[in-house]
Design a protein around this motif. Structure first.
Motif, PDB file in Angstrom:
ATOM      1  N   MET A 120       0.848  -1.198   0.000  1.00 33.72           N
ATOM      2  CA  MET A 120       0.000   0.000   0.000  1.00 33.72           C
ATOM      3  C   MET A 120       0.878   1.240   0.000  1.00 33.72           C
ATOM      4  SD  MET A 120      -3.202   0.950   0.250  1.00 33.72           S
ATOM      5  CE  MET A 120      -4.168  -0.386   0.978  1.00 33.72           C
ATOM      6  N   ILE A 121       0.541   2.186  -0.880  1.00 33.25           N
ATOM      7  CA  ILE A 121       1.275   3.451  -0.918  1.00 33.25           C
ATOM      8  C   ILE A 121       0.341   4.542  -0.389  1.00 33.25           C
ATOM      9  CG2 ILE A 121       2.493   5.117  -2.372  1.00 33.25           C
ATOM     10  CD1 ILE A 121       3.805   2.415  -2.541  1.00 33.25           C
ATOM     11  N   VAL A 122       0.804   5.303   0.590  1.00 34.40           N
ATOM     12  CA  VAL A 122       0.036   6.439   1.093  1.00 34.40           C
ATOM     13  C   VAL A 122       0.580   7.694   0.415  1.00 34.40           C
ATOM     14  CG1 VAL A 122      -0.646   7.761   3.128  1.00 34.40           C
ATOM     15  CG2 VAL A 122      -0.198   5.292   3.316  1.00 34.40           C
ATOM     16  N   ILE A 123      -0.278   8.427  -0.297  1.00 27.74           N
ATOM     17  CA  ILE A 123       0.166   9.644  -0.976  1.00 27.74           C
ATOM     18  C   ILE A 123      -0.264  10.843  -0.145  1.00 27.74           C
ATOM     19  CG2 ILE A 123      -0.004  11.015  -3.092  1.00 27.74           C
ATOM     20  CD1 ILE A 123      -0.406   8.418  -4.580  1.00 27.74           C
ATOM     21  N   MET A 124       0.711  11.605   0.299  1.00 29.15           N
ATOM     22  CA  MET A 124       0.427  12.780   1.122  1.00 29.15           C
ATOM     23  C   MET A 124      -0.010  13.946   0.219  1.00 29.15           C
ATOM     24  SD  MET A 124       1.154  11.446   4.078  1.00 29.15           S
ATOM     25  CE  MET A 124       0.911  12.910   5.108  1.00 29.15           C
ATOM     26  N   GLU A 125      -0.763  14.863   0.813  1.00 30.33           N
ATOM     27  CA  GLU A 125      -1.128  16.079   0.077  1.00 30.33           C
ATOM     28  C   GLU A 125       0.112  16.915  -0.223  1.00 30.33           C
ATOM     29  OE1 GLU A 125      -3.767  17.962   2.784  1.00 30.33           O
ATOM     30  OE2 GLU A 125      -5.393  16.509   2.446  1.00 30.33           O
ATOM     31  N   VAL A 126       0.024  17.723  -1.301  1.00 36.25           N
ATOM     32  CA  VAL A 126       1.072  18.712  -1.525  1.00 36.25           C
ATOM     33  C   VAL A 126       1.062  19.644  -0.316  1.00 36.25           C
ATOM     34  CG1 VAL A 126       1.774  20.670  -2.941  1.00 36.25           C
ATOM     35  CG2 VAL A 126       0.861  18.600  -4.024  1.00 36.25           C
ATOM     36  N   GLY A 127       2.209  19.876   0.253  1.00 33.93           N
ATOM     37  CA  GLY A 127       2.285  20.781   1.401  1.00 33.93           C
ATOM     38  C   GLY A 127       2.053  20.104   2.739  1.00 33.93           C
ATOM     39  N   ALA A 128       1.980  18.773   2.750  1.00 35.63           N
ATOM     40  CA  ALA A 128       1.834  18.065   4.030  1.00 35.63           C
ATOM     41  C   ALA A 128       3.078  18.339   4.877  1.00 35.63           C
ATOM     42  CB  ALA A 128       1.668  16.566   3.793  1.00 35.63           C
ATOM     43  N   THR A 129       2.874  18.500   6.178  1.00 38.38           N
ATOM     44  CA  THR A 129       4.009  18.837   7.052  1.00 38.38           C
ATOM     45  C   THR A 129       4.764  17.573   7.466  1.00 38.38           C
ATOM     46  OG1 THR A 129       2.685  18.605   9.037  1.00 38.38           O
ATOM     47  CG2 THR A 129       2.705  20.776   7.986  1.00 38.38           C
ATOM     48  N   GLN A 130       5.970  17.790   7.944  1.00 39.21           N
ATOM     49  CA  GLN A 130       6.777  16.648   8.408  1.00 39.21           C
ATOM     50  C   GLN A 130       6.097  15.934   9.557  1.00 39.21           C
ATOM     51  OE1 GLN A 130      10.923  17.839   9.070  1.00 39.21           O
ATOM     52  NE2 GLN A 130      11.300  16.859   7.100  1.00 39.21           N
ATOM     53  N   SER A 131       5.408  16.666  10.411  1.00 44.88           N
ATOM     54  CA  SER A 131       4.780  15.994  11.558  1.00 44.88           C
ATOM     55  C   SER A 131       3.578  15.171  11.094  1.00 44.88           C
ATOM     56  CB  SER A 131       4.394  17.006  12.641  1.00 44.88           C
ATOM     57  OG  SER A 131       3.236  17.700  12.237  1.00 44.88           O
ATOM     58  N   GLN A 132       2.904  15.623  10.008  1.00 45.12           N
ATOM     59  CA  GLN A 132       1.809  14.811   9.452  1.00 45.12           C
ATOM     60  C   GLN A 132       2.362  13.502   8.885  1.00 45.12           C
ATOM     61  OE1 GLN A 132       0.066  17.664   6.755  1.00 45.12           O
ATOM     62  NE2 GLN A 132      -1.491  18.300   8.231  1.00 45.12           N
ATOM     63  N   VAL A 133       3.486  13.594   8.197  1.00 45.78           N
ATOM     64  CA  VAL A 133       4.106  12.386   7.641  1.00 45.78           C
ATOM     65  C   VAL A 133       4.526  11.449   8.772  1.00 45.78           C
ATOM     66  CG1 VAL A 133       6.046  11.510   6.294  1.00 45.78           C
ATOM     67  CG2 VAL A 133       4.879  13.608   5.570  1.00 45.78           C
ATOM     68  N   ALA A 134       5.127  12.014   9.790  1.00 45.02           N
ATOM     69  CA  ALA A 134       5.576  11.194  10.922  1.00 45.02           C
ATOM     70  C   ALA A 134       4.383  10.522  11.598  1.00 45.02           C
ATOM     71  CB  ALA A 134       6.334  12.068  11.924  1.00 45.02           C
ATOM     72  N   ASN A 135       3.270  11.232  11.665  1.00 44.44           N
ATOM     73  CA  ASN A 135       2.065  10.689  12.278  1.00 44.44           C
ATOM     74  C   ASN A 135       1.548   9.472  11.483  1.00 44.44           C
ATOM     75  OD1 ASN A 135      -0.142  10.609  14.061  1.00 44.44           O
ATOM     76  ND2 ASN A 135      -1.408  11.794  12.615  1.00 44.44           N
ATOM     77  N   VAL A 136       1.611   9.565  10.165  1.00 49.28           N
ATOM     78  CA  VAL A 136       1.219   8.418   9.330  1.00 49.28           C
ATOM     79  C   VAL A 136       2.116   7.231   9.649  1.00 49.28           C
ATOM     80  CG1 VAL A 136       1.132   7.512   6.973  1.00 49.28           C
ATOM     81  CG2 VAL A 136       0.224   9.803   7.461  1.00 49.28           C
ATOM     82  N   ALA A 137       3.417   7.471   9.693  1.00 47.52           N
ATOM     83  CA  ALA A 137       4.362   6.379   9.959  1.00 47.52           C
ATOM     84  C   ALA A 137       4.067   5.743  11.321  1.00 47.52           C
ATOM     85  CB  ALA A 137       5.793   6.902   9.900  1.00 47.52           C
ATOM     86  N   THR A 138       3.763   6.580  12.309  1.00 43.35           N
ATOM     87  CA  THR A 138       3.451   6.061  13.646  1.00 43.35           C
ATOM     88  C   THR A 138       2.220   5.155  13.608  1.00 43.35           C
ATOM     89  OG1 THR A 138       4.303   8.119  14.560  1.00 43.35           O
ATOM     90  CG2 THR A 138       2.970   6.734  16.039  1.00 43.35           C
ATOM     91  N   HIS A 139       1.172   5.614  12.909  1.00 40.72           N
ATOM     92  CA  HIS A 139      -0.029   4.789  12.799  1.00 40.72           C
ATOM     93  C   HIS A 139       0.265   3.476  12.082  1.00 40.72           C
ATOM     94  CE1 HIS A 139      -2.469   8.200  14.111  1.00 40.72           C
ATOM     95  NE2 HIS A 139      -3.459   7.340  14.249  1.00 40.72           N
ATOM     96  N   VAL A 140       1.068   3.535  11.040  1.00 44.32           N
ATOM     97  CA  VAL A 140       1.409   2.320  10.296  1.00 44.32           C
ATOM     98  C   VAL A 140       2.119   1.337  11.219  1.00 44.32           C
ATOM     99  CG1 VAL A 140       2.923   1.414   8.490  1.00 44.32           C
ATOM    100  CG2 VAL A 140       1.473   3.412   8.020  1.00 44.32           C
ATOM    101  N   GLN A 141       3.087   1.839  11.985  1.00 43.55           N
ATOM    102  CA  GLN A 141       3.848   0.947  12.867  1.00 43.55           C
ATOM    103  C   GLN A 141       2.954   0.382  13.969  1.00 43.55           C
ATOM    104  OE1 GLN A 141       6.805   3.863  13.459  1.00 43.55           O
ATOM    105  NE2 GLN A 141       7.814   3.345  11.525  1.00 43.55           N
ATOM    106  N   ALA A 142       2.001   1.169  14.440  1.00 42.75           N
ATOM    107  CA  ALA A 142       1.085   0.695  15.477  1.00 42.75           C
ATOM    108  C   ALA A 142       0.224  -0.467  14.976  1.00 42.75           C
ATOM    109  CB  ALA A 142       0.197   1.845  15.956  1.00 42.75           C
ATOM    110  N   MET A 143       0.087  -0.567  13.654  1.00 37.71           N
ATOM    111  CA  MET A 143      -0.671  -1.700  13.083  1.00 37.71           C
ATOM    112  C   MET A 143       0.228  -2.924  12.875  1.00 37.71           C
ATOM    113  SD  MET A 143      -2.640   0.435  10.118  1.00 37.71           S
ATOM    114  CE  MET A 143      -3.748   1.791  10.548  1.00 37.71           C
ATOM    115  N   GLY A 144       1.461  -2.811  13.285  1.00 31.78           N
ATOM    116  CA  GLY A 144       2.373  -3.936  13.134  1.00 31.78           C
ATOM    117  C   GLY A 144       2.983  -4.006  11.741  1.00 31.78           C
ATOM    118  N   LEU A 145       2.892  -2.902  10.989  1.00 33.98           N
ATOM    119  CA  LEU A 145       3.441  -2.860   9.634  1.00 33.98           C
ATOM    120  C   LEU A 145       4.639  -1.914   9.644  1.00 33.98           C
ATOM    121  CD1 LEU A 145      -0.062  -2.246   8.057  1.00 33.98           C
ATOM    122  CD2 LEU A 145       1.121  -4.436   8.141  1.00 33.98           C
TER     123      LEU A 145
END
Lengths: 341, 341, 341, 341
Positions: C1-26
């Motif tokens: 699965m590829i998550v495509i961020m919005e243009v102008g997404a902030t670094q903390s938004q990206v980090a938040n996605v990564a955190t959620h992904v890891q919390a799912m065991g991925l």
């Protein structure tokens, strides 16, 4: 751009993709999944050439683009709304443009009378089609090129901007001299010579989506005009084709207005047309369009006074009195979604 | 034309329809059914004006046309097949035309070499696209107008008729001077200025159905060309758009070939194109087309010798050796349905 | 699965996605492009729940799945072709299955006579529809459930496998007792209770694509049957709906056969049906299907001897003599693409 | 029914058609046109048998039905609107029904809390889906059959009618005992055993059009239910499939509401669904639906309080506060077209 490798692609096939990517001056990120490996390509992906080469490499299954193929038309690069001054209106802001006219300009007197009446009703722009429908070689409508003068007269009489269609590149210069806005019909949406001529004209243009074209094709057609430096481009939704034989296989794609709004910064208007003389359909389409965020509406009116006097069931188009009622309804719908009319 | 009255239409409404019909110089036959009354109109129904007036009368629900809206293109008036001499081939008879070429004419040397090779394979005509795809303003393919000379050279070298696309009215005269057949692409199918120019040229033309156009629209577009006196018109089926996202939303409409054959006397060819480099799809489409009665096939070939040497999985188009095998397969399929190749 | 961020997404938004992904065991791989950042998710992406949560995070524009949503039906996990023994035939190998029958089983005598004749022609299987079309509540066809015995008789008489449709879960057990193959019609393709019953029956099933369903929906419906442990599933292409009003808005999607072949290991057959009594269409569809790699064909025959004696123009279906000629043609087409009939 | 003869049909062929028509107990009117002869058949044309025989006669090209194939559902025989009492509402009159619920009933507490909140907002009915989506065998939503009790509790708590889906014939009796209205989803629209069970139940039913079905197919499916004596049938428009890949290939067919209104006397509601959490789309679809004459709307709400507290960009469905604002907007739109909410 994401390159998706086949299941079972070898490490050397993956490495080969990365090498090709780097040879194009781009960078490659290899990510091994449980079932498949993917290669994320970083760089300008809007070049078809790269894609062809990569797809053809051994072990590659397919490519998934990350960016939209249109650049100037998209919000990715230009997030702020485009607004276009048109007469006393600024298209793309709070006010919803109302442009009205007959199916075709049939005689000077009739059109000028109609224009005057529409001005009194407070419309924002006049539709002045000189050709009408061209679906059959056996049916002629409108005054053709002879009517260009009439458009100027209508403009002078009402001080309203006039919108007229262009169908071929050679017609663009004349239309741009006599009218304020050029309308490109759906069947001309991919007439590239016409798009180029309109792009070079720097004149305001309304580009209608073909009944069978995708939104991406519409945005790519707009990109043609924009790429010649003309930024005064307005998109127009019209009927889309369905599998249903009722209502000539078309319906209004109400979702498209909102989806286009999110993809592009260009103003979006909706061609409500005559909608087969059904005031219920005209109200539904116009109401849905305004509720969906459309920046303007194109409407048809019956301009033959004899015809307009007949009962609604005997006409294809609204008469002046019905238009007045519709505009009052639309004003209330616009108010309900915080727009003005 | 059949006029269907509303349920509950009054006798005076029916009489009024009959009066209007007679005022148009036509005759009316009233038939009272159990639920509805209908009025059968006898006369030339291909005039839109009549229909508008009648539909608008009180008590009329809708009209059902009996005749097709195209006249010259239809079998109703011209039952016998049109045949068109093209080089040594008579298109529209037993032999299936095979026309082949690269995606676009890229260089003089490459195209002439390819033309020579195709001649040796026994093809009937050469495809010489000078522009290739125009889907994106950022991608340029082909030699453009500079390649017209090369088409003449290819013709002189091989004695084969050359087919080239026309996209705008001004290009028709030059294309007609340098090439044997004009190809109108799907996105130009309703470019009426172009259809007029091709009609006036009297040159053989292949008219491709747009991926989203109906067969009736294709036949009406042909009618435009025919109505200017040019009877050398060939129809071309290409991909139609579906709701399915695989294979870029298109499939070949195999039924359309047989249906068009029954509606029109014009020859029908099928643009198999590159079909995404899948030899299985090329064979399926070509085989189905021949089995369905197609009078010819347009095929794409890889003309870059470097590219052509790579394995099939790394290419979008057939190479020469694969084309040779395909033609052998098609010859057997043609034989199975009593055609020759 | 590829998550495509919005243009102008902030670094903390990206980090938040990564955190959620890891919390799912991925695991999450962040890739910063010129215009957009993407997050590649590694792990089992076939769970809808993850997707909903991620799409909803701030800064996320959309998700692009890398893997197909069907697992057992796909070639990703099972690359080798599924073959199914059916009478003396192995479906999914070189021989193309020919299954023939009347539109509906109308009487015992008529069906048994037809079955005997079809056996003599060398077909591989019998179609035994007990219900025919159900489009109108006012039209009844076939013997209904009373005909189950006749199917057994036909099987005993000819030693051929018999195919019959199932429309509701309760009918599966009886059909599986009296017939060899269960046919699920297009309008039942997403009848999940039926798919479950067929899945639990472990009986060979042919699953037809609805005229309006996508290939992915067909594969997901197959996945339902497969997920209950029944691996004897055959996919069936039939007409797809188009925007064209001719031929009842449908055409045969010849591309789909080849595309499905590449997506799934299951055998693919094509329901040629009656194709409106047009032998040209039957030959075109059948020929295109075989050329495209279909593993079998379902054909309809006229079984009423009075009707079958009338000229072809007065019938909707082939008669026995025409079927014999068609099979000879198909044998040659099959040979041309290295299949046998 | 109009029989259209081929061009060149002989007088004896025409006479033969007339003889066959009379043999069926119907009367025939022969009308000779300039290019073609037609035979108008007077009598009950809703019998498929006649049509098959006539089409097959020599010299006949095709048939044009004059009457719709559905009888009880059509306005031809029943011109007056059907109205259905539902709780304190009369569906099909001036008030537009608002029915709201979560995507699926997940727990007793959550659903009862939501029901209570919706009651306070003044909605007319509760949606209580026990199964949610069934698109994948790997995703389970809702309480399933265990939730039937909860529906009764919700009804008792709020005094609002509860709408729940039925997917299989055996589920109809239980659903009819525990809920006030049965909802037939689009993928079950042609599940004839289910339609029969619902028809025999005499319970109010909402029948949703499949995303790919035509309006005529919807009306024929309704005819099935009606033909078993159940006249409490409501039609429901939902998304239709388009060729466009955005928004999952669907759009709301705003024209269909007005067209269906003219074809049938049954109430029409619109399933606005979650519309991907885009409040702009929900407002556009709902507004267009009301403007087009819809008698009711089905809306989804986020019922998980944690999820509902997140910003709109992180949710798929409206929360309670947003629903309240939407209902206020819709009330103004309804007022603009002389309806109430």
């Amino acid at each position: 751009m994401i390159v998706i490798m086949e299941v079972g692609a070898t490490q050397s096939q993956v490495a080969n993709v990365a090498t090709h990517v780097q040879a194009m001056g781009l960078s490659a990120h290899i990510i091994e999944g449980q079932e498949r490996t993917i290669v994320a390509v970083v760089g300008d992906e809007r070049s078809e050439v790269d894609r062809d080469v990569l797809t053809a490499l051994e072990g590659v299954e397919r490519m998934m683009p990350v960016l939209a193929p249109y650049k100037i038309a998209g919000r990715e690069v230009h997030p702020a709304n485009t607004v276009i001054a048109l007469g006393s209106l600024t298209l793309g802001e709070q006010k919803v443009m109302i442009a009205v006219g007959p199916r075709a300009v049939e005689t000077r007197e009739q059109y000028l009378t109609t224009a005057k009446q529409l001005q009194r009703l407070g419309v924002d722009a006049l539709l002045g089609s000189l050709f009408g429908s061209r679906e059959s070689p056996y049916v002629r409508e409108g005054m053709g090129g002879d009517g260009l003068d009439v458009l100027v007269e209508a403009h002078n009489l009402t001080d309203l901007p006039v919108i007229t269609e262009v169908d071929e590149p050679e017609g663009v210069a004349a239309a741009a001299r006599f009218a304020d806005v050029l309308l490109i019909n759906g069947h001309s949406m991919q007439n590239y010579a016409l798009l180029k001529a309109v792009g070079q004209s720097q004149h305001t243009a309304i580009l209608k989506r073909g009944a069978f074209n995708t939104m991406e094709e519409l945005l790519m057609a707009a990109e043609y005009i924009l790429s010649y430096g003309n930024r005064r481009v307005v998109l127009c939704e019209s009927g889309i084709r369905t599998s249903d034989a009722y209502t000539r296989n078309t319906t209004f794609d109400v979702n498209a207005v909102a989806v286009l709004k999110s993809k592009t910064h260009l103003p979006i208007v909706v061609d409500v047309g005559r909608a087969a003389g059904r005031t219920d359909l005209v109200a539904a389409i116009a109401g849905g369009a305004v509720a969906a965020g459309a920046d303007g509406l194109l409407l048809e009116i019956e301009d033959d006074p004899d015809a307009a006097a007949r009962p609604i069931t005997e006409r294809h188009r609204l008469n002046l009195a019905e238009l007045e009622i519709l505009l009052r309804t639309l004003k209330r719908i616009a108010g309900a979604v915080n727009r003005t009319l």
